[in-house]
Scaffold this motif. Structure first.
Motif, mmCIF file in Angstrom:
data_model
loop_
_atom_site.group_PDB
_atom_site.id
_atom_site.type_symbol
_atom_site.label_atom_id
_atom_site.label_comp_id
_atom_site.label_asym_id
_atom_site.label_seq_id
_atom_site.Cartn_x
_atom_site.Cartn_y
_atom_site.Cartn_z
ATOM 1 N N LYS A 57 0.848 -1.187 0.000
ATOM 2 C CA LYS A 57 0.000 0.000 0.000
ATOM 3 C C LYS A 57 0.884 1.238 0.000
ATOM 4 O O LYS A 57 1.675 1.451 0.925
ATOM 5 N N PHE A 58 0.751 2.067 -1.057
ATOM 6 C CA PHE A 58 1.610 3.225 -1.240
ATOM 7 C C PHE A 58 0.907 4.513 -0.795
ATOM 8 O O PHE A 58 -0.320 4.576 -0.722
ATOM 9 N N GLU A 59 1.735 5.528 -0.540
ATOM 10 C CA GLU A 59 1.181 6.840 -0.208
ATOM 11 C C GLU A 59 0.536 7.472 -1.430
ATOM 12 O O GLU A 59 -0.500 8.124 -1.336
ATOM 13 N N ASN A 60 1.179 7.284 -2.578
ATOM 14 C CA ASN A 60 0.669 7.842 -3.833
ATOM 15 C C ASN A 60 0.474 6.711 -4.848
ATOM 16 O O ASN A 60 1.049 5.635 -4.720
ATOM 17 N N VAL A 61 -0.342 7.004 -5.847
ATOM 18 C CA VAL A 61 -0.600 6.006 -6.895
ATOM 19 C C VAL A 61 0.696 5.682 -7.626
ATOM 20 O O VAL A 61 1.498 6.567 -7.928
ATOM 21 N N ILE A 62 0.897 4.397 -7.891
ATOM 22 C CA ILE A 62 2.089 3.962 -8.605
ATOM 23 C C ILE A 62 1.668 3.335 -9.932
ATOM 24 O O ILE A 62 0.696 2.578 -9.984
ATOM 25 N N GLY A 63 2.350 3.721 -11.002
ATOM 26 C CA GLY A 63 2.023 3.185 -12.324
ATOM 27 C C GLY A 63 2.391 1.715 -12.426
ATOM 28 O O GLY A 63 3.503 1.322 -12.050
ATOM 29 N N ILE A 64 1.469 0.912 -12.952
ATOM 30 C CA ILE A 64 1.705 -0.529 -13.016
ATOM 31 C C ILE A 64 2.830 -0.862 -13.998
ATOM 32 O O ILE A 64 3.599 -1.803 -13.786
ATOM 33 N N GLU A 65 2.948 -0.087 -15.060
ATOM 34 C CA GLU A 65 4.028 -0.339 -16.029
ATOM 35 C C GLU A 65 5.383 0.015 -15.432
ATOM 36 O O GLU A 65 6.376 -0.674 -15.675
ATOM 37 N N GLN A 66 5.415 1.089 -14.642
ATOM 38 C CA GLN A 66 6.672 1.452 -13.968
ATOM 39 C C GLN A 66 7.085 0.350 -12.993
ATOM 40 O O GLN A 66 8.260 -0.014 -12.905
ATOM 41 N N ARG A 68 6.257 -2.810 -13.166
ATOM 42 C CA ARG A 68 6.662 -3.995 -13.930
ATOM 43 C C ARG A 68 8.095 -3.838 -14.459
ATOM 44 O O ARG A 68 8.893 -4.787 -14.431
ATOM 45 N N GLN A 69 8.433 -2.653 -14.923
ATOM 46 C CA GLN A 69 9.796 -2.405 -15.416
ATOM 47 C C GLN A 69 10.817 -2.509 -14.291
ATOM 48 O O GLN A 69 11.906 -3.066 -14.467
ATOM 49 N N ALA A 70 10.456 -2.001 -13.117
ATOM 50 C CA ALA A 70 11.371 -2.052 -11.974
ATOM 51 C C ALA A 70 11.612 -3.493 -11.539
ATOM 52 O O ALA A 70 12.753 -3.879 -11.250
ATOM 53 N N LYS A 73 13.800 -5.267 -14.070
ATOM 54 C CA LYS A 73 15.180 -4.795 -13.946
ATOM 55 C C LYS A 73 15.950 -5.592 -12.896
ATOM 56 O O LYS A 73 17.166 -5.769 -12.994
ATOM 57 N N HIS A 74 15.220 -6.122 -11.917
ATOM 58 C CA HIS A 74 15.853 -6.871 -10.829
ATOM 59 C C HIS A 74 15.591 -8.380 -10.934
ATOM 60 O O HIS A 74 15.639 -9.099 -9.943
ATOM 61 N N GLY A 75 15.294 -8.843 -12.152
ATOM 62 C CA GLY A 75 15.174 -10.282 -12.388
ATOM 63 C C GLY A 75 13.828 -10.897 -12.105
ATOM 64 O O GLY A 75 13.718 -12.119 -12.008
ATOM 65 N N LEU A 76 12.785 -10.072 -11.957
ATOM 66 C CA LEU A 76 11.445 -10.607 -11.687
ATOM 67 C C LEU A 76 10.507 -10.282 -12.849
ATOM 68 O O LEU A 76 9.437 -9.721 -12.685
ATOM 69 N N GLN A 77 10.958 -10.664 -14.070
ATOM 70 C CA GLN A 77 10.196 -10.343 -15.273
ATOM 71 C C GLN A 77 8.831 -11.038 -15.322
ATOM 72 O O GLN A 77 7.898 -10.542 -15.946
ATOM 73 N N ASP A 78 8.721 -12.206 -14.690
ATOM 74 C CA ASP A 78 7.496 -12.998 -14.783
ATOM 75 C C ASP A 78 6.462 -12.654 -13.709
ATOM 76 O O ASP A 78 5.462 -13.356 -13.554
ATOM 77 N N VAL A 111 13.162 -4.084 -4.003
ATOM 78 C CA VAL A 111 13.046 -3.459 -5.317
ATOM 79 C C VAL A 111 12.284 -2.139 -5.213
ATOM 80 O O VAL A 111 12.711 -1.105 -5.736
ATOM 81 N N PHE A 112 11.170 -2.149 -4.498
ATOM 82 C CA PHE A 112 10.349 -0.934 -4.405
ATOM 83 C C PHE A 112 10.974 0.106 -3.478
ATOM 84 O O PHE A 112 10.782 1.312 -3.663
ATOM 85 N N GLU A 113 11.710 -0.360 -2.482
ATOM 86 C CA GLU A 113 12.432 0.593 -1.631
ATOM 87 C C GLU A 113 13.524 1.293 -2.422
ATOM 88 O O GLU A 113 13.806 2.486 -2.207
ATOM 89 N N THR A 114 14.131 0.587 -3.368
ATOM 90 C CA THR A 114 15.221 1.146 -4.164
ATOM 91 C C THR A 114 14.704 2.030 -5.295
ATOM 92 O O THR A 114 15.174 3.157 -5.485
ATOM 93 N N GLU A 115 13.732 1.507 -6.035
ATOM 94 C CA GLU A 115 13.269 2.193 -7.235
ATOM 95 C C GLU A 115 12.236 3.288 -6.962
ATOM 96 O O GLU A 115 12.065 4.202 -7.771
ATOM 97 N N PHE A 116 11.524 3.189 -5.854
ATOM 98 C CA PHE A 116 10.473 4.168 -5.548
ATOM 99 C C PHE A 116 10.653 4.686 -4.118
ATOM 100 O O PHE A 116 9.733 4.676 -3.302
ATOM 101 N N SER A 117 11.840 5.150 -3.839
ATOM 102 C CA SER A 117 12.175 5.592 -2.477
ATOM 103 C C SER A 117 11.359 6.800 -2.034
ATOM 104 O O SER A 117 11.149 7.014 -0.834
ATOM 105 N N GLN A 118 10.878 7.610 -2.995
ATOM 106 C CA GLN A 118 10.099 8.794 -2.652
ATOM 107 C C GLN A 118 8.636 8.470 -2.353
ATOM 108 O O GLN A 118 7.911 9.290 -1.782
ATOM 109 N N ASN A 119 8.222 7.276 -2.754
ATOM 110 C CA ASN A 119 6.829 6.872 -2.559
ATOM 111 C C ASN A 119 6.786 5.813 -1.448
ATOM 112 O O ASN A 119 6.958 4.625 -1.677
ATOM 113 N N LYS A 120 6.539 6.255 -0.220
ATOM 114 C CA LYS A 120 6.562 5.346 0.927
ATOM 115 C C LYS A 120 5.419 4.329 0.843
ATOM 116 O O LYS A 120 4.351 4.622 0.316
ATOM 117 N N PHE A 121 5.667 3.148 1.353
ATOM 118 C CA PHE A 121 4.640 2.106 1.322
ATOM 119 C C PHE A 121 4.749 1.219 2.557
ATOM 120 O O PHE A 121 5.763 1.206 3.265
#
Length: 306
Positions: A57-66, A68-70, A73-78, A111-121
């Motif tokens: 659960k994030f503070e702000n809306v997160i794009g699903i494509e972003q 998925r790309q993140a 990038k860290h080996g979780l393509q599936d 992954v989300f702590e690294t790639e979306f550090s500004q969006n707390k969850f």
């Protein structure tokens, strides 16, 4: 009340041999899919193969494509993603990979702590399904389908005759195997949601078959001197408009769901769409011809009250 075609006199039973050939291929493909599912070689979802589901659960809306790309990038393509925009939530589902030393849930959080550090969850929920539980779910799914088929035989046999019940159950089993086979051929992921769709289409297929059987039974009383072949053909032709309108109505709902319903609804809607089309076909070309090839069926088919 509404006729999209006029009175028809199509010889459906004359095409039963071609239909049996097509159905035989579909059933064979379905059995192959069952074997592959049993051995774990099919494309199974985490419900059956085991895996991890994490909801954030994030503070702000997160794009699903972003997201998925993140993950890619860290080996979780599936990874499978489902977003809940209103609550700012994101569900991530990943199949178990024995080669990973680090727990999947921990890696997803990193992954989300690294790639979306500004969006707390915060972690809303985290679930891990082991292979043992997945195997048990496979067994339970097969048991549910088996029980439904037995129920179909008992219900239709009570309402009509045993041969009607067997024909309806065979047609329903044919539909389930056919959809399963097509899914395996398309390499679609088989999940509990797909099993739900299979059980739903079993009910749809049964309803379609019962409508045809009901008209055949009425004709048995009204056309005592005719052969069962003519009676079956007449019954199918008489309900053909109803069958086409019902199928078209359901298809008009399922096609938009399949195309625009998103990743989560796509597989469920596609399974239902395939099931409705195959179920309509089987009520005419599988269930009804089985009455004809039943011992003594080419002469007179006796029915309660006939």
């Amino acid at each position: 009340m509404l006729e999209i075609i006029g009175k028809t006199n199509i010889d459906f039973m004359g095409k039963r041999h071609v239909a049996f050939g097509v159905s035989g291929l579909l059933v064979l493909l379905g059995f192959i899919a069952l074997v592959q599912i049993g051995t774990g070689s099919a494309n199974l979802g985490i419900d059956f193969a085991g895996g991890t589901a994490v909801q954030l659960k994030f503070e702000n809306v997160i794009g699903i494509e972003q997201a998925r790309q993140a993950l890619g990038k860290h080996g979780l393509q599936d990874a499978e993603l489902q977003e809940f925009t209103q609550d700012h939530k994101l569900l991530i589902r990943v199949k178990t990979e024995d080669t990973l030393e680090q727990k999947i849930a921990e890696k997803i959080v990193e992954v989300f702590e690294t790639e979306f550090s500004q969006n707390k969850f915060v972690i809303d929920s985290s679930t891990e399904i082991g292979p043992t539980i997945g195997h048990r779910l496979q067994q339970d799914a097969l048991l549910a389908i088996t029980i439904s088929l037995i129920g179909i035989i008992l219900y239709v046999a009570t309402r009509f005759e045993l041969r009607f019940g067997v024909a309806a159950a065979v047609a329903t089993f044919h539909d389930v195997l056919a959809v399963l086979g097509v899914y395996y051929l398309l390499d679609k992921e088989i999940t509990l949601l797909v099993v739900t769709a299979l059980l739903t289409l079993a009910g749809y297929s049964l309803t379609d078959s019962v409508v045809v059987f009901d008209r055949i039974r009425e004709n048995l009383r009204a056309r005592r001197r005719e052969t069962i072949l003519n009676i079956i053909n007449a019954g199918i032709n008489q309900v053909l408009t109803r069958t086409l309108i019902t199928t078209l109505t359901v298809v008009l709902v399922l096609v938009p769901l399949t195309i625009f319903g998103g990743e989560v609804l796509h597989d469920f809607s596609l399974a239902l769409l395939l099931g409705v089309l195959i179920g309509t076909y089987s009520s005419v070309f599988v269930a009804s011809p089985l009455l004809l090839i039943w011992p003594g069926g080419k002469g007179r088919l006796l029915s309660r009250g006939a």
